[in-house]
Design a protein around this motif. Structure first.
Motif, PDB file in Angstrom:
ATOM      1  N   UNK A  55       0.803  -1.226   0.000  1.00  0.00           N
ATOM      2  CA  UNK A  55       0.000   0.000   0.000  1.00  0.00           C
ATOM      3  C   UNK A  55       0.832   1.271   0.000  1.00  0.00           C
ATOM      4  N   UNK A  83      11.275  -2.680  -2.503  1.00  0.00           N
ATOM      5  CA  UNK A  83      11.265  -1.746  -1.373  1.00  0.00           C
ATOM      6  C   UNK A  83       9.863  -1.406  -0.882  1.00  0.00           C
ATOM      7  N   UNK A 111       7.629  -3.264   0.816  1.00  0.00           N
ATOM      8  CA  UNK A 111       7.367  -3.667   2.193  1.00  0.00           C
ATOM      9  C   UNK A 111       8.163  -2.830   3.180  1.00  0.00           C
ATOM     10  N   UNK A 112       9.432  -2.590   2.837  1.00  0.00           N
ATOM     11  CA  UNK A 112      10.260  -1.763   3.715  1.00  0.00           C
ATOM     12  C   UNK A 112       9.633  -0.376   3.858  1.00  0.00           C
ATOM     13  N   UNK A 113       9.215   0.215   2.719  1.00  0.00           N
ATOM     14  CA  UNK A 113       8.604   1.540   2.766  1.00  0.00           C
ATOM     15  C   UNK A 113       7.348   1.507   3.628  1.00  0.00           C
ATOM     16  N   UNK A 114       6.522   0.476   3.408  1.00  0.00           N
ATOM     17  CA  UNK A 114       5.267   0.398   4.158  1.00  0.00           C
ATOM     18  C   UNK A 114       5.531   0.261   5.647  1.00  0.00           C
ATOM     19  N   UNK A 115       6.527  -0.544   6.000  1.00  0.00           N
ATOM     20  CA  UNK A 115       6.775  -0.769   7.424  1.00  0.00           C
ATOM     21  C   UNK A 115       7.314   0.493   8.084  1.00  0.00           C
ATOM     22  N   UNK A 116       7.903   1.391   7.283  1.00  0.00           N
ATOM     23  CA  UNK A 116       8.398   2.646   7.845  1.00  0.00           C
ATOM     24  C   UNK A 116       7.353   3.759   7.749  1.00  0.00           C
ATOM     25  N   UNK A 117       6.183   3.423   7.220  1.00  0.00           N
ATOM     26  CA  UNK A 117       5.150   4.446   7.060  1.00  0.00           C
ATOM     27  C   UNK A 117       5.491   5.457   5.983  1.00  0.00           C
ATOM     28  N   UNK A 118       6.345   5.049   5.046  1.00  0.00           N
ATOM     29  CA  UNK A 118       6.801   5.933   3.967  1.00  0.00           C
ATOM     30  C   UNK A 118       5.809   5.805   2.820  1.00  0.00           C
ATOM     31  N   UNK A 129       3.578  11.357  -1.160  1.00  0.00           N
ATOM     32  CA  UNK A 129       4.569  12.184  -1.846  1.00  0.00           C
ATOM     33  C   UNK A 129       5.963  12.022  -1.251  1.00  0.00           C
ATOM     34  N   UNK A 130       6.057  11.649   0.045  1.00  0.00           N
ATOM     35  CA  UNK A 130       7.383  11.408   0.613  1.00  0.00           C
ATOM     36  C   UNK A 130       8.025  10.177  -0.024  1.00  0.00           C
ATOM     37  N   UNK A 169       9.241  11.200  -3.389  1.00  0.00           N
ATOM     38  CA  UNK A 169      10.447  12.028  -3.342  1.00  0.00           C
ATOM     39  C   UNK A 169      11.668  11.223  -2.878  1.00  0.00           C
ATOM     40  N   UNK A 170      11.467  10.382  -1.860  1.00  0.00           N
ATOM     41  CA  UNK A 170      12.620   9.720  -1.250  1.00  0.00           C
ATOM     42  C   UNK A 170      12.941   8.366  -1.872  1.00  0.00           C
ATOM     43  N   UNK A 171      11.933   7.706  -2.453  1.00  0.00           N
ATOM     44  CA  UNK A 171      12.179   6.350  -2.955  1.00  0.00           C
ATOM     45  C   UNK A 171      11.988   6.253  -4.471  1.00  0.00           C
TER      46      UNK A 171
END
Lengths: 231, 517
Positions: free
Chosen positions: B7, B417, B419-426, B429-430, B433-435
């Motif tokens: 998500x 990335x 799952x990693x992004x999701x687990x960090x709440x990323x 738009x962040x 920008x970041x990923x």
């Protein structure tokens, strides 16, 4: 009362998975079993990557079954891709504090402190690609530290390391996370890992995650599926 | 593998972008179809245009592929200095403005070209480039490199172990052909031919410049004439329906036959081979590679030579047109990216979305332009919209190629990335920008370069809409060629070539810069 998984059922690529168990707060639990049995599925369900067909997941009595992954009391390390290769080590760690990376001076100091605790002091500006495998694991661990979540899930994050380095990382992790009182679930192929750091072990076999048992007792008198797996 | 996708990114912007593209392609088609006068039926000259369209495309496809096989084979089995440079050169015609290619071919094969000068000196009859010969020649020039690349990929799908096994069984070239090469070619060649056939069916600029007259008019050119000179919208619309039916059918066949045929995929080193070591085979391979290189390089060298002489002769209009072209190319690139990026992200969940973008391949810019004209005409002066419409149509036309590059990269980024992004709440738009944007830097730069270059060199819809005030550089060049101002046209051609390569290089370089991992 800590992490409760109530009658969880889910289906992934045609395979069913079921779990009904409870993990005490602050416990260090190994998750062990044959590959393909559902060890990673258990962690993915707790982390919120897989939607269950039925059942509930509770943390301290609070229902988190439908919370998005980032809103759960959970930090997770995967087998690989734990760091964004295009961001610096400090940025990777900083994401654990604020996902938009707008860090205050105090938060940046917190990142530095975490890097120091994992033995990466002064390496914050480097890209993950310039670090060794062991150093990359340490950087990921530093992020788990700043995330400061009560549940830490480890999906074989050190499996690519050699035996000595892996033991070193397991010990470092046990020491650092022991200080925070976090509940720890560690997936592993190796019974030695379980004996090394986990007082309890969850056996996952044939799509079922069994309730945790004392690690020593489980391996001294293994049930048949575990005996087949251990050989 | 997950029961639900990660998500991290929303799907609806991608679906919205796909809907915009579908509305543009299907909406303009509907506008055209409503206007078509079906009762009138096709006139004999329409049938002649259809016959010529299919015939020139078939001849172009056959010649491109037949000539490509020996060149690809030579490249597959020979290692030589400059091999990689040659393969890179084979990618260039894709972004080469068609009108520049035509200019170069005229300098070699035209009435006063190098070839005819040689023939005259030998007392032989001159070659006439206008008509079927010129159209097929230009199509082969533009598509032979594509055919070589596609077929070379086929060779590289044969594992190195097969060649080792063949060597240990002491295969000669004949055995190699029978056991390894012919089966591969039977798999690859129909797809390559179908792709080129489909491309040549809707090629407009080549036929506009080298075709014409009752005996060398394609359906697209007939649309243009009906529209531009007779202002017969009903006939233009009827011809548009015909064009869409033919090009759509060909595109479907090409997609089916070419399967996963990679576009711009990496070309590795040649596999070590032990057959065809005789001097005769070496000489043959060298001859094929040399002939192909000459065929591609000489016309471009002529553009360079004549262009430098012509630079001083260019009227001020050319500079103004160059300014418009740069503007159109940049706007078109921004439009393309704002459609392609959300679609690429959404394709991680619904791969079908990439297929929706591929519709653009079947779409004809002239048909889209005709439709937009019909829609705009009641409300505004279409001439005033010429540049905006050109930028928009060019964006849709480059979308399939951009998606081919961006969608797999976006899918990989989300798979690696998400799952990693999701687990960090990323998220949102962040995450963008970041990923996503940093991870996609390279393919974004390449896709933007393609879109800008294709738009810069495009001579299609602008020819329909333009008025004397607003011309892009390719159109201005065409006007100069039409009024026999050859030096000025050559100068404009060189300027266009330089600008096209510059925008491609600039975007591609920007994407590579700093993207070291």
């Amino acid at each position: 009362m800590a992490l409760t998984i109530e009658g969880l059922r889910l289906r992934q690529e045609g395979f069913g998975f079921a779990a009904d168990l409870e993990v005490t707060e602050g416990a260090r639990v190994a998750v062990i079993g044959p590959s393909g049995a559902g060890k990673s599925t258990l962690l993915a369900a707790i982390a919120g990557f897989l939607a269950p067909e039925s059942g509930r997941i509770l943390w301290q009595g609070r229902d988190i079954t439908h919370a998005p992954p980032g809103a759960r009391p959970v930090a997770i390390l995967f087998q690989d891709n734990n760091l964004f290769p295009h961001l610096s080590v400090a940025q990777n760690v900083g994401l654990g504090i604020r996902p938009d990376l707008k860090l205050s001076a105090a938060q940046r100091a917190q990142v530095e402190d975490a890097l120091e605790r994992v033995g990466l002091a002064g390496m914050g500006a480097r890209r993950p690609g310039t670090l060794s495998g062991g150093q990359q694991s340490r950087a990921a661990l530093a992020r788990v530290l700043v995330q400061d979540r009560p549940v830490v899930l480890l999906d074989e994050p050190f499996s690519a390391l050699g035996p000595a380095l892996r033991n070193e990382m397991l010990d470092l992790m046990a020491t650092l996370l022991g200080g925070t009182g976090a509940t720890l679930l560690l997936v592993s192929h190796d019974p030695a890992d379980a004996r090394r750091i986990a007082e309890q072990t969850i056996l996952v076999a044939e799509g079922v995650a069994h309730p945790p048992r004392e690690t020593g007792a489980l391996f001294d008198d293994p049930p048949e599926v575990l005996r087949d797996y251990l050989g | 593998m997950a029961a639900r996708a990660q998500p991290v990114a929303r799907v609806w912007p991608g679906i919205g972008a796909a809907a915009v593209v579908a509305a543009l392609i299907l909406g303009t088609l509907a506008a055209v179809a409503l206007r078509a006068e079906a009762g009138r039926g096709l006139s004999p000259s329409d049938w002649a245009a259809l016959r010529f369209t299919v015939m020139q495309a078939a001849l172009s496809a056959v010649f491109s592929v037949v000539l490509a096989v020996p060149v690809a084979r030579a490249l597959a089995r020979r290692a030589f200095a400059g091999r990689q440079a040659f393969i890179t050169l084979l990618g260039a015609p894709f972004i080469l403005p068609v009108i520049v290619a035509v200019l170069g071919l005229l300098a070699v094969f035209g009435r006063r070209g190098v070839l005819n000068a040689g023939l005259e000196a030998l007392g032989m009859p001159a070659v006439q480039i206008y008509g079927l010969f010129g159209v097929v020649l230009a199509h082969v020039f533009l598509n032979l490199p594509l055919a070589v690349r596609l077929i070379l990929q086929g060779w590289q799908t044969i594992p190195a172990e097969r060649f080792r096994l063949a060597a240990s069984l002491d295969f000669g070239p004949g055995d190699m052909w029978r056991v390894l090469e012919r089966p591969m070619l039977l798999r690859m060649v129909p797809g390559a031919a179908a792709v080129i056939f489909a491309i040549c069916l809707s090629s407009f600029a080549v036929v506009l410049t080298l075709g014409g007259g009752p005996r060398a008019t394609t359906v697209e050119l007939a649309i243009y004439h009906a529209f531009r000179f007779d202002f017969d919208l009903g006939r233009a619309a009827l011809l548009s329906c015909l064009q869409i039916a033919v090009a759509g059918a060909a595109a479907l066949i090409a997609l089916r036959l070419s399967g996963q045929g990679g576009f711009g995929a990496g070309m590795g080193r040649p596999v070590r081979r032990w057959d065809a070591r005789g001097a005769g085979f070496r000489a043959m391979d060298a001859a094929f590679i040399g002939a192909a290189a000459l065929f591609l390089i000489v016309p471009l060298a002529m553009v360079l030579r004549d262009g430098i002489e012509g630079l001083g002769q260019m009227p001020a209009d050319v500079w103004r047109a160059a300014g418009y072209s740069i503007g159109v190319a940049l706007v078109s690139t921004v439009l393309m990216l704002s459609l392609a990026l959300p679609m690429a992200v959404a394709s991680a969940r619904w791969q079908g979305l990439e297929a929706a973008g591929l519709m653009g391949i079947a779409a004809s810019p002239l048909v889209m332009g005709t439709g937009l004209f019909i829609i705009v005409y009641p409300f505004a002066d279409p001439g005033a919209w010429a540049l905006a419409v050109t930028a928009l149509v060019n964006a849709v036309m480059s979308l399939p190629f951009a998606l081919r590059v961006l969608a797999p990269a976006a899918r990989d980024c989300i798979a690696d990335y998400g799952r990693l992004s999701a687990s960090l709440g990323l998220r949102g738009r962040h995450w963008l920008r970041l990923v996503l944007l940093p991870r996609l830097r390279r393919p974004l730069g390449f896709a933007a370069g393609l879109a800008a270059a294709l738009s810069m060199g495009d001579l299609g819809v602008i020819a329909l809409f333009s008025d004397p005030e607003r011309a892009t550089l390719p159109l201005q060049m065409y006007r100069l060629m039409g009024s026999y101002r050859t030096e000025a046209a050559s100068g404009a051609g060189l300027l266009l070539l330089a600008l096209t390569l510059a925008v491609f290089w600039g975007f591609d370089k920007a994407g590579r810069y700093g993207a070291d991992d």
